[in-house]
Design a protein around this motif. Structure first.
Motif, PDB file in Angstrom:
ATOM      1  N   UNK A 247       5.006 -80.584   0.947  1.00 26.99           N
ATOM      2  CA  UNK A 247       5.416 -79.315   1.558  1.00 26.99           C
ATOM      3  C   UNK A 247       5.638 -78.237   0.502  1.00 26.99           C
TER       4      UNK A 247
ATOM      5  N   UNK B  81       2.258 -77.096  -0.668  1.00 28.38           N
ATOM      6  CA  UNK B  81       1.597 -76.256   0.340  1.00 28.38           C
ATOM      7  C   UNK B  81       2.200 -74.856   0.362  1.00 28.38           C
TER       8      UNK B  81
ATOM      9  N   UNK C 207      -1.602 -67.381  -2.793  1.00 25.88           N
ATOM     10  CA  UNK C 207      -2.681 -66.613  -2.154  1.00 25.88           C
ATOM     11  C   UNK C 207      -2.176 -65.243  -1.728  1.00 25.88           C
TER      12      UNK C 207
ATOM     13  N   UNK D 208       1.927 -74.166   5.881  1.00 23.10           N
ATOM     14  CA  UNK D 208       0.589 -74.141   5.287  1.00 23.10           C
ATOM     15  C   UNK D 208      -0.134 -75.438   5.633  1.00 23.10           C
ATOM     16  N   UNK D 209      -1.460 -75.441   5.557  1.00 24.62           N
ATOM     17  CA  UNK D 209      -2.174 -76.712   5.734  1.00 24.62           C
ATOM     18  C   UNK D 209      -1.618 -77.750   4.754  1.00 24.62           C
ATOM     19  N   UNK D 210      -1.357 -78.931   5.244  1.00 25.52           N
ATOM     20  CA  UNK D 210      -0.739 -79.968   4.423  1.00 25.52           C
ATOM     21  C   UNK D 210       0.737 -80.138   4.707  1.00 25.52           C
ATOM     22  N   UNK D 211       1.327 -79.202   5.456  1.00 24.53           N
ATOM     23  CA  UNK D 211       2.751 -79.312   5.793  1.00 24.53           C
ATOM     24  C   UNK D 211       2.996 -80.566   6.642  1.00 24.53           C
TER      25      UNK D 211
ATOM     26  N   UNK E 296      -6.171 -70.483   6.497  1.00 24.40           N
ATOM     27  CA  UNK E 296      -5.706 -69.615   5.406  1.00 24.40           C
ATOM     28  C   UNK E 296      -4.625 -68.661   5.903  1.00 24.40           C
TER      29      UNK E 296
END
Lengths: 234, 379
Positions: free
Chosen positions: A27, A30, A37, B44-47, B365
């Protein structure tokens, strides 16, 4: 697989159940990717500050130079782009303290104050500098005089470590035990920082057995905690 | 921002931060209900869900009291408890267990491939688009300036964001019983799995904490106290009287301020002391009429019917695409029949669909969530 820690006994104190290392670090990774970004696109100071804090959190565990270098670069950008924003200077001070560039920290804090930073944030950073320079009593006085969150576990643990460095063992244990009792967050990140700092303080106080137990407790939550691993092999 | 970032504790660890709760009849499938609990703002992706947290949804039969307030019968609540395992290092997903009733369990895995469809309960857990939408900055400015500061169009602060979502679809007869109350109240909670036992967050109606209980300088009883962490500690179906008194004072003060935003009084204090909505809002849960069909507009309708004496016509509850900010602001500023208030954001970028698991696929994204304005008291 290292067993989960649920009310494991640590020097007579119970330790809480926390999110697994895999999940907590995934987490964190991420969140850092997303913030990076967004910072690259927007350059916003608040995003840069959050990204820096994420990088420093990861650095405290993995101890990789890359995160620290990135945090240094980002905060240099922040104070360059928004020199009148106190958040930029406070964040910059946090990085320079972490890298032991204390003269830069004091300069950054002066500018943060000049631009209206909250007194609590400046005081916290000043206390960190005093502590790192070996002025434990002064750091403790500052924290006790100006701290606003002495009931927060992390604050209490920092005060406990300062008491320990001054030889006030009983007060130190009382404060650290209370900090652990009040810790109810499922995140292992603040908890392991508390335990690592406690171990470090015990080590400096010559209480090596206690330090080893503290470092092992850190590793029960975060098996990849680089500084705890290194401390145990020294 | 609904319940995103609604306490300092939650901000420290997004896996406990509940963002929204939804409760609605399944579209086009009579007899089935859906409950959605979202968490982890700006995921985010991966959470991943925490393996140290118990995620709980509770449904309780509800009644309209002689004071026209809808109250849940917490002692008769049905709890749906979800726990998760560590991340599978080979696949990258998580195992999950749903427990409900006295002895029923369903095992599933996160992600679309892990959905378990059953005649009693269907369950999904994983990363999806956040269906909430709102112009946060204009809302914060409204409270700070005490003037309606919304623009047309507004700026959706949640656009493109993801959340971790838990979606349950259940057969009402099988799970809640055939001889059941028409009205049911829903709450969501995140709790410690270990000891010391702790409730990290609770959620009922959107904006109960971030807007209605916010520190605005109106409440002279607790002028500067951020009540949100205290609020989260309470059992939503059994709030201690002392806490209730603090929330009551804050709600009375804030609701009076909201009522004056249009320079007209829609809500004269009924007994000279309390706002007419306060007692209803203190019972913080979504209220659904399980006998009525699904609809896309029902938020606060059951409460409105109870308070006005004109029976509700919709199912109530909360559908995923409802513009709850417009509804809330319209009611608290202008009353049930006043001039509507719009925040200038009318839908999510990609709205939810009418089929399970309803929420749109995750944004690969997503932008970073803007946190600053939500965390700071607005005075």
């Amino acid at each position: 697989m290292i067993p989960r820690t649920e009310r494991a006994d640590f020097d007579g104190w119970g330790l809480p159940l926390c999110t697994s290392s895999t999940i907590a670090l995934a987490n964190l990774d991420a969140q850092i990717v997303g913030l990076a970004q967004h910072y690259a696109q927007s350059g916003r100071t608040d995003v840069g500050a959050r990204l820096t804090n994420g990088l420093l959190a990861r650095h405290s565990i993995a101890f990789t130079a890359r995160d620290l270098t990135a945090a240094d670069r980002i905060t240099a950008e922040l104070v360059g782009r928004t020199p009148a924003d106190p958040t930029a200077w406070i964040t910059r001070a946090h990085v320079t303290t972490t890298t032991h560039r204390f003269a830069e920290t004091m300069q950054a804090l002066a500018l943060a104050t000049h631009h209206g930073a909250a007194a609590e944030a400046v005081t916290e950073e000043r206390a960190d500098v005093l502590e790192a320079c070996g002025h434990g009593p002064a750091a403790l006085r500052l924290r006790l005089a100006h701290g606003t969150a002495h009931t927060e576990p992390q604050q209490m643990a920092r005060i406990a470590c300062l008491h320990l460095s001054m030889g006030n063992d009983e007060q130190a244990r009382d404060a650290f035990g209370e900090a652990l009792r009040k810790y109810t967050n499922p995140s292992p990140l603040p908890l392991t920082a508390m335990l690592y700092n406690w171990g470090h303080a015990l080590q400096h106080a010559g209480q090596h057995d206690g330090a080893i137990r503290a470092y092992r407790a850190v590793l029960a939550y975060l098996p990849t905690h680089a500084q705890a691993l290194r401390a145990l092999t020294e | 921002m609904s319940d995103h970032l609604s306490s300092l504790r939650a901000v420290q660890d997004p896996v406990i931060d509940l963002t929204d709760l939804y409760f609605f009849p399944v579209p086009d499938v009579p007899g089935r209900l859906a409950v959605v609990l979202n968490l982890f703002p700006g995921a985010q992706p991966g959470a991943a869900f925490s393996d140290a947290v118990l995620y709980r949804m509770r449904l309780a039969p509800a009644d309209i009291g002689p004071d026209a307030v809808v109250r849940a019968r917490g002692e008769d609540a049905v709890a749906f408890d979800l726990t998760f395992t560590d991340i599978d290092p080979d696949v990258g997903d998580q195992g999950g267990v749903l427990s409900y009733g006295t002895d029923r369990t369903v095992t599933f895995r996160t992600g679309e491939n892990g959905v378990v469809r059953g005649s009693e309960v269907t369950v999904f857990a994983g990363l999806r688009r956040d269906p909430f939408f709102m112009d946060v900055k204009s809302e914060v400015r409204t409270r700070a300036t005490r003037r309606l500061a919304f623009t047309a169009p507004g700026v959706d602060a949640v656009a493109g964001q993801n959340v971790l979502s838990i979606v349950l679809e259940l057969d009402a007869d099988a799970v809640l019983g055939t001889d059941r109350s028409a009205l049911w109240a829903a709450t969501g909670e995140s709790l410690s799995r270990g000891t010391p036992a702790a409730r990290f967050e609770r959620i009922g109606r959107p904006e109960a904490k971030n807007v209605l209980l916010s520190v605005n300088g109106n409440d002279t009883v607790n002028a500067t106290v951020d009540l949100r962490d205290l609020y989260n500690l309470d059992d939503p179906f059994d709030v201690p009287p002392a806490s209730m008194a603090a929330y009551r004072a804050r709600l009375d003060a804030n609701l009076a301020m909201f009522d004056q935003l249009d320079d007209a009084i829609a809500w004269p204090f009924s007994d000279g002391q309390h706002h007419p909505l306060t007692e209803t809002l203190l019972h913080d849960h979504l209220v659904l009429d399980t006998t009525k069909p699904s609809g896309e507009h029902g938020y606060l309708d059951v409460e409105r019917g109870a308070l006005t004496g004109q029976a509700h016509k919709t199912c109530g509850g909360r559908w995923l695409n409802e513009d709850v900010i417009d509804i809330l602001y319209s009611v608290i500023v202008g009353g049930w029949h006043g001039r509507p208030v719009h925040d200038g954001v009318d839908a999510a970028v990609i709205p939810a669909t009418r089929t399970f698991p309803y929420l749109a696929e995750a944004n690969p994204n997503p932008p970073a969530l803007e946190a600053g304005a939500i965390l700071d008291p607005s005075d």
